[in-house]
Structure formats: structure tokens, C-alpha cells
Design an enzyme around this catalytic site. Structure first.
Site, PDB file in Angstrom:
ATOM      1  N   SER A 167       0.789  -1.235   0.000  1.00 41.34           N
ATOM      2  CA  SER A 167       0.000   0.000   0.000  1.00 41.34           C
ATOM      3  C   SER A 167       0.817   1.277   0.000  1.00 41.34           C
ATOM      4  CB  SER A 167      -0.973   0.012   1.171  1.00 41.34           C
ATOM      5  OG  SER A 167      -2.160  -0.633   0.805  1.00 41.34           O
TER       6      SER A 167
ATOM      7  N   TYR B 293     -10.812   1.404   5.527  1.00 42.02           N
ATOM      8  CA  TYR B 293      -9.751   1.207   4.535  1.00 42.02           C
ATOM      9  C   TYR B 293     -10.242   0.271   3.437  1.00 42.02           C
ATOM     10  CZ  TYR B 293      -4.829   0.836   3.094  1.00 42.02           C
ATOM     11  OH  TYR B 293      -3.644   0.908   2.417  1.00 42.02           O
ATOM     12  N   SER B 294     -10.138   0.706   2.189  1.00 37.07           N
ATOM     13  CA  SER B 294     -10.615  -0.106   1.078  1.00 37.07           C
ATOM     14  C   SER B 294      -9.678   0.021  -0.118  1.00 37.07           C
ATOM     15  CB  SER B 294     -12.032   0.330   0.668  1.00 37.07           C
ATOM     16  OG  SER B 294     -12.440  -0.343  -0.511  1.00 37.07           O
ATOM     17  N   ASN B 295      -9.127  -1.105  -0.540  1.00 36.91           N
ATOM     18  CA  ASN B 295      -8.278  -1.099  -1.730  1.00 36.91           C
ATOM     19  C   ASN B 295      -9.030  -0.626  -2.967  1.00 36.91           C
ATOM     20  OD1 ASN B 295      -5.765  -2.079  -0.704  1.00 36.91           O
ATOM     21  ND2 ASN B 295      -6.671  -4.107  -0.511  1.00 36.91           N
TER      22      ASN B 295
ATOM     23  N   ARG C 282      -0.442   8.747   6.250  1.00 39.20           N
ATOM     24  CA  ARG C 282      -0.981   8.706   7.597  1.00 39.20           C
ATOM     25  C   ARG C 282      -0.154   9.626   8.480  1.00 39.20           C
ATOM     26  NH1 ARG C 282      -1.328   3.718  11.837  1.00 39.20           N
ATOM     27  NH2 ARG C 282      -2.423   4.877  13.451  1.00 39.20           N
TER      28      ARG C 282
ATOM     29  N   GLY D  93       3.015  -0.754   4.042  1.00 40.57           N
ATOM     30  CA  GLY D  93       2.213  -1.654   3.228  1.00 40.57           C
ATOM     31  C   GLY D  93       2.779  -3.050   3.209  1.00 40.57           C
TER      32      GLY D  93
END
Length: 418
Positions: free
Chosen positions: A109, A214-216, A347, A363
């Protein structure tokens, strides 16, 4: 650390944290992600030669990750003392060589930070409006008109995560992303539209902007947005804007990240690299599989990129120091959501014990993990790759301790890590 490329539930939904209350809130899900995605057999400690000064506290902090069960680690630190590079553990199970300190790895990520940067560059050029409905740019998906570009980048769209979700106490499976099912499908090619339509076949988790999850899928859409607006593939636009050699006549000026790429559907990793392993239960027995080769199309735009610790440093330092975005948009990127601490592709951690603020986005894919931290001015950075873990280790306790020790050694001075 977020299970970025093949996560199956939102227990795998947060990057590895660091200091502070918010980091502790996310630590449980972060460790779960590592347990699921960096699985391997045990490894014997080994050490690669470190470049630059003798920094025993950094070497010791890195070695702790190997001592708790990780297969290998490579670490790069930039601070007022210059650059320090080191490696520990094994490059490959059964072989004595340590990981190459210039090795390439899947960054999971951390891809999202690259994608968010390109989207915001397009905002700066007036080609995308940050608070405009995504449906206006990508009408073929018939998205809820309340979902804006900002919501994609900050994970407040409410869209189901196509790699699986966990919300409201409920586990919701996604596309094959763990266990034998993922192993059997790890070379499959997915089309990005296929990923989005799978997510849209599930009910949204909440109305747009009403919560955070959180969503890809958000970043699959962000990469498709780049393609729609520019008329180029997301990989080509990434090369043009960020990856090409410095000195290109094109604008904006890229950084010359020769070790970084968007691999598309290619399953291998070019150049020097450590091997990745997945250890998982099957029919009551533990199996360990070399998963260095895998098709990253499952996380198009969300976790598919390959890089090096040097390139991640160059990129993140340039981003944080204002070389890639105008100041107002960098400020937008670094403004955290109240509930999650996520800005737009980064973040924010405000609770560093020695003072100051850190920006990061970590990630992982199955087998590989990546750390990417920086101070606000980009002058002090930590970038690292971690491979494999023995699931018999108490990671819930030991991983956060190892990470805090490392972060304190880099950002609070080496004595603070003792």
C-alpha cells in the site's frame, strides 16, 4: 501494516503504526495483517554490511525483527548523520546470504501514496476537482454521486474492499486473498474494472463521507481516474511524472527512481531481491510456499508497485519537502481524518514521544512488507523492507515492541531506543 495486495478482512486494514494512542488502536489489526501476509518458516540471523557510520543501535533495532521470527530485513535511514544502510536475516531460506541492501521488493500500500500524489498533481493542474463526484469522471460504474475524489484518497467512500472487509463486527470475504485459495490463484490476472464491479456487487458499508474504512477499491478507482483524465495508463503516467530520470524535458520533473515500477501483470521481480514466503495451514498441516512470484493485478493501483529502500526515501523525502505538490495540496494530503489519522494517501502520527510529527504509509503483500516514514521537512526518513515471519512467535506483543524500538532509534536518537 495493511494487507495491501491480498487482504481478506478489515482486520488487515491499517498500516503499521508507531507511537501514540492512535497507533495503539491500530496495532492489533496491523499485527494480524503481518501474521497473515508475511508467513514463512523460521530463519537464522545473518547480517549484511552497513554503509556509512557504525550505528549499533540501528543494527540492533533491525536485528530484533529477525530475532522475533522475520526471515529478512533491509533498512535505510537518512538523518543529520547522513545515510545508513543495513540488512539482517536471510535473502532466501536455506541459503546463508543476507538480503541485498539494494534489493527490490513489493511495496504493497505504499503504492497508494504514489497514486495519491499523481491525483493531486492533476488537481493542481485543474484537470481533477478534489471535491467533485467520481461518477462524473467514471460514469461507467454508476457510482453513488456523493462519492468524491477526496473520499477515495481518504477511505471515506464507504465502498466495499474487493480483497475482503471487516466492518461493524462482521467479516465479509472478498476475492481469493489468503490460504490455499490465494496460493492457487496467485498467478491469475484480474482486470481493474472487474475489481471495481466485484466491490460494487456488495452493499456499501456506509453512506459516502459518514465514516472511515480502509478499502483497496478506492485506489483502484483512483488509478482508473488517472487513466481517464490523462488518456494514458496509470503506469505510464507514474513514469512520466515521478519515475523517469531527472533531467527529462517533461514537466513536472520526475525523480529518477530507476528501481521503482508498476509491473502490471508480470509475476517476477527484476534485479536483486530477497525471496518471500507464505506459511499457511492446509488440512491440519502447515505449508510454506515461496511466493516471490505472484501476479499483482489483484491490487491494481492499490498495492502493485515494486521499489527499493533508496527510491522510497527519494520519493517520500521529495514529497514531504514540497517538491512534488504545491503547498496547499501538500497540506490537504497531510490533514488527517479524525477517526483514522489518514490524510490523502499518507498517515499522520502526532504523538512522537520526543516531539514532532511523523508522516508515513506502510504496506504489505503476502510475503513482503514495507515501512516508509518521514519528518515533516523530509530531512529524516526511514525506509525498510521485511520478508516472512514465523507464526509461532508472539507478534501481538513483540512486533510493536520491535517497531517502536526502531522508530525511536531513528526519530528520537539512538539512546532513546535502549
Amino acid at each position: 501494516m495493511r494487507h495491501n495486495s491480498t487482504g481478506s478482512t478489515a482486520r488487515l486494514a491499517a498500516p503499521v503504526g508507531g507511537f501514540g494512542k492512535r497507533a495503539r488502536v491500530f496495532r492489533r489489526v496491523a499485527v494480524t495483517a503481518l501474521v497473515v501476509t508475511l508467513l514463512a518458516g523460521g530463519s537464522a540471523p545473518g547480517t549484511a554490511a552497513a554503509a556509512g557510520q557504525d550505528r549499533p543501535a540501528l543494527q540492533e533495532a533491525m536485528q530484533r525483527f529477525i530475532d522475533i521470527g522475520f526471515t529478512g530485513m533491509q533498512l535505510r535511514v537518512h538523518d543529520e548523520r547522513g545515510e545508513w544502510v543495513g540488512g539482517a536475516g536471510l535473502r532466501e531460506l536455506g541459503e546463508p546470504a543476507p538480503p541485498p541492501t539494494n534489493g527490490r521488493f513489493r511495496i504493497g500500500s505504499n503504492t497508494k501514496t504514489f497514486v495519491a500524489t499523481v491525483v493531486l498533481q492533476l488537481v493542481a493542474e485543474g484537470r481533477i476537482a478534489l471535491d467533485a463526484p467520481v461518477a462524473g469522471y467514471l460514469p461507467r460504474f454508476e457510482l453513488d454521486p456523493g462519492i468524491t475524489v477526496r473520499m477515495l484518497l481518504q477511505h471515506t467512500s464507504g465502498l466495499f474492499n474487493h480483497t475482503g472487509d471487516y466492518y461493524g463486527g462482521k467479516v465479509m470475504p472478498g476475492l481469493p486473498s489468503t490460504g490455499q485459495e490465494w496460493v492457487d490463484n496467485r498467478f491469475r490476472t484480474y482486470q481493474p474494472d472487474e475489481l471495481v464491479r466485484f466491490a460494487l456487487s456488495r452493499e456499501p458499508l456506509f453512506p459516502p463521507g459518514r465514516d472511515w474504512n480502509y478499502s483497496n477499491t478506492n485506489y483502484v478507482l483512483a488509478a482508473l481516474l488517472i487513466e481517464e483524465v490523462t488518456g494514458h495508463s496509470y503506469a505510464e503516467e507514474m513514469r512520466r511524472r515521478i519515475l523517469e530520470p531527472v533531467g527529462s524535458d517533461r514537466e513536472p520533473r520526475p525523480l529518477g527512481l530507476s528501481g521503482t515500477e508498476v509491473p502490471g501483470t508480470r509475476t517476477g521481480i527484476r534485479g536483486p531481491h530477497a525471496h518471500a514466503y507464505y506459511r499457511y495451514p492446509d488440512a491440519g498441516q502447515w505449508k510454506t510456499v515461496d511466493v516471490t512470484r505472484q501476479n499483482p493485478s489483484l491490487v491494481f493501483g492499490a498495492g502493485d508497485m515494486i521499489s527499493t529502500t533508496r527510491d522510497l526515501h527519494t520519493f517520500f523525502s521529495a514529497l514531504m519537502s514540497g517538491k512534488l505538490l504545491p503547498a496547499p495540496l501538500l497540506a490537504e494530503m497531510r490533514t488527517p481524518h479524525d477517526k483514522s489519522g489518514f490524510g490523502l494517501g499518507v498517515r499522520v502520527e502526532n504523538s512522537v514521544p520526543c516531539g514532532g510529527t511523523l508522516y508515513f504509509h506502510n504496506g504489505n503483500t503476502i510475503g513482503y512488507g514495507a515501512l516508509m516514514y518521514s519528518t515533516a521537512d523530509g530531512r529524516r526518513t526511514l525506509t525498510a523492507s521485511i520478508t516472512g515471519v514465523d507464526t509461532e512467535v508472539d507478534l501481538a506483543t513483540k512486533f510493536p515492541q520491535a517497531l517502536d524500538k526502531l522508530l525511536k532509534a531513528v526519530f528520537c536518537g539512538e539512546r532513546a531506543a535502549g
